[in-house]
Design an enzyme around this catalytic site. Structure first.
Site, mmCIF file in Angstrom:
data_model
loop_
_atom_site.group_PDB
_atom_site.id
_atom_site.type_symbol
_atom_site.label_atom_id
_atom_site.label_comp_id
_atom_site.label_asym_id
_atom_site.label_seq_id
_atom_site.Cartn_x
_atom_site.Cartn_y
_atom_site.Cartn_z
ATOM 1 N N ARG A 120 0.828 -1.072 -0.065
ATOM 2 C CA ARG A 120 0.077 -0.081 0.064
ATOM 3 C C ARG A 120 0.919 1.204 -0.025
ATOM 4 O O ARG A 120 2.093 0.955 0.284
ATOM 5 C CB ARG A 120 -0.795 -0.014 1.211
ATOM 6 C CG ARG A 120 -2.090 -0.885 1.237
ATOM 7 C CD ARG A 120 -3.159 -0.576 1.939
ATOM 8 N NE ARG A 120 -2.937 0.108 3.255
ATOM 9 C CZ ARG A 120 -2.989 -0.773 4.125
ATOM 10 N NH1 ARG A 120 -3.283 -2.048 4.305
ATOM 11 N NH2 ARG A 120 -2.703 -0.278 5.383
ATOM 12 N N LYS A 190 3.792 -6.543 11.281
ATOM 13 C CA LYS A 190 2.777 -6.842 10.263
ATOM 14 C C LYS A 190 3.060 -8.479 10.041
ATOM 15 O O LYS A 190 4.216 -8.565 9.496
ATOM 16 C CB LYS A 190 3.190 -5.956 8.897
ATOM 17 C CG LYS A 190 1.756 -6.031 8.338
ATOM 18 C CD LYS A 190 2.067 -5.112 7.034
ATOM 19 C CE LYS A 190 1.443 -3.665 6.849
ATOM 20 N NZ LYS A 190 1.126 -3.165 5.584
ATOM 21 N N ARG A 327 -0.791 5.852 20.317
ATOM 22 C CA ARG A 327 0.083 6.298 21.132
ATOM 23 C C ARG A 327 0.539 5.515 22.044
ATOM 24 O O ARG A 327 -0.284 4.970 23.051
ATOM 25 C CB ARG A 327 -0.472 7.959 21.495
ATOM 26 C CG ARG A 327 0.579 8.741 22.127
ATOM 27 C CD ARG A 327 0.168 9.754 22.914
ATOM 28 N NE ARG A 327 -0.452 9.382 23.993
ATOM 29 C CZ ARG A 327 -1.031 10.207 24.794
ATOM 30 N NH1 ARG A 327 -1.403 11.238 24.544
ATOM 31 N NH2 ARG A 327 -1.437 9.879 26.354
HETATM 32 C C1 BTN Z 1 0.588 -3.582 2.177
HETATM 33 O O1 BTN Z 1 1.220 -2.895 2.050
HETATM 34 O O2 BTN Z 1 0.299 -3.945 3.532
HETATM 35 C C2 BTN Z 1 -0.081 -4.508 1.229
HETATM 36 C C3 BTN Z 1 0.898 -5.496 0.890
HETATM 37 C C4 BTN Z 1 0.186 -6.575 -0.218
HETATM 38 C C5 BTN Z 1 1.383 -7.494 -0.923
HETATM 39 C C6 BTN Z 1 0.744 -8.426 -1.625
HETATM 40 S S1 BTN Z 1 1.805 -9.865 -1.904
HETATM 41 C C7 BTN Z 1 0.460 -10.541 -3.409
HETATM 42 C C8 BTN Z 1 0.037 -9.261 -4.105
HETATM 43 N N1 BTN Z 1 0.898 -8.996 -4.987
HETATM 44 C C9 BTN Z 1 1.577 -7.905 -4.870
HETATM 45 O O3 BTN Z 1 2.289 -7.152 -5.424
HETATM 46 N N2 BTN Z 1 1.168 -7.175 -3.748
HETATM 47 C C10 BTN Z 1 0.287 -8.136 -3.029
#
Ligand code: BTN
Length: 329
Positions: A120, A190, A327
């Site tokens: 993202r 994450k 926070r």
């Molecule tokens: C994030 O930033 O939290 C989202 C990450 C999403 C990663 C997945 S892996 C499978 C799919 N292909 C990608 O290029 N991105 C998503």
């Protein structure tokens, strides 16, 4: 020879000598050494054990579409579009994007590794081979974007349902849809990231490409490279994450089931599960977005999936898009 061929030869987790690897692959020992370096450069911790040869620190189950299908509950096998496993792709979501015109509803694409995994907010997603899962799913919706409020939050719930099915506890949701769990540094990191990309019409047919990256094993080097606190299934399962094909099947089934449920019932079908796993509820939050920067108390999500924040004067603010941090007190 390609790095993934070497990974497959090392997958059982037993040491294999350079000479035996060269004989099995029909290449020179120098070619093996080159591919060992290539795997290491991509984050796979290939160990050199002297005369015993090369070894992975744990067995790796290579992804296999037949095994994933075999592990799926039968109603979902029938409802799926294509289910493909690729060795290497730029991005599983980009692959579905390229095939959007022809791919059937509920098509799933997985890859052992991605060379341009997307996260993202324009971030990249580390995608080494053999360690984690990268999966994208295509879902078509007839009524258009207007009916998709809360979709990305619902997908977070689907990922947690898959983890529950696998017997993995300890993960929760940080709005809108980050799947977090305890990380080695003491805070949360994450465990899975979700990227939802929409195309089509506001009040007509549209398509969602849903990308899920789920960390099964992150090495210390990958944790440093991740660019954000991260954690993996191995740390939630005393170092023994479930078989990768089982994890793939659980994710495919949870998405197939959950997306059909979302199509029929919308976010309402996910609100209670979201609330059970909401890591922001009751926390002091710092919010920065279109409404500026402010602090308040997490007060759950509304029926559309907006984050609710209780202000110090008792008022409630609803936020559709923002950066939210908890926070520390
Ligand atoms: C994030 O930033 O939290 C989202 C990450 C999403 C990663 C997945 S892996 C499978 C799919 N292909 C990608 O290029 N991105 C998503």
């Amino acid at each position: 020879m390609q790095p993934l061929q070497l990974l497959a030869l090392l997958a059982p987790g037993e040491p294999v000598s350079g000479a035996a690897l060269a004989a099995q692959a029909g290449v020179t020992r120098a070619a093996i050494w080159k591919q060992v370096e290539a795997l290491r450069a991509r984050g796979v911790p290939v160990e050199a054990r002297g005369r015993a040869g090369y070894c992975l620190p744990w067995p790796v189950q290579m992804l296999d579409a037949t095994r994933i299908r075999a592990a799926l509950p039968s109603p979902w096998v029938r409802s799926l579009g294509m289910l493909e496993v690729h060795g290497e792709l730029d991005s599983t979501s980009s692959e579905l994007q390229r095939r959007l015109a022809t791919a059937a509803d509920l098509s799933m694409v997985l890859a052992e590794s991605q060379t341009a995994g997307r996260g993202r907010r324009g971030r990249s997603w580390l995608s080494p081979p053999g360690l984690n899962l990268y999966l994208s799913c295509l879902k078509r919706f007839e009524p258009g974007f207007a009916a998709l409020g809360g979709l990305s939050l619902a997908i977070g719930v689907m990922v947690l349902r898959a983890l529950d099915e696998l017997g993995v506890a300890g993960a929760g949701l940080k709005w809108p849809n980050d799947v977090l769990a305890a990380a080695s540094h003491g805070g949360r990191g994450k465990l899975a990231g979700i990227l939802v990309e929409l195309s089509g019409e506001y009040q007509g047919p549209c398509a969602a490409i849903i990308g899920v990256g789920l960390n099964l094993r992150l090495t210390p080097a990958l944790l440093r490279q991740a660019g954000q606190p991260a954690c993996d299934l191995a740390s939630l399962t005393a170092g023994a994450p479930p078989d990768r094909n089982r994890v793939g099947a659980a994710l495919v089934a949870a998405l197939a089931h959950g997306l059909c449920q979302f199509e029929r019932e919308g976010f309402a079908a996910f609100v209670a599960d979201y609330a059970r796993h909401d890591l922001l509820r009751g926390q002091t939050l710092q919010v920065s977005g279109a409404l500026g920067k402010f602090e308040g108390m997490g007060a759950g999500v509304d029926a559309r999936g907006a984050l609710q924040v209780r202000m110090s004067d008792g008022g409630l603010r609803r936020i559709d898009s923002a950066d939210v941090t908890v926070r520390r007190t």
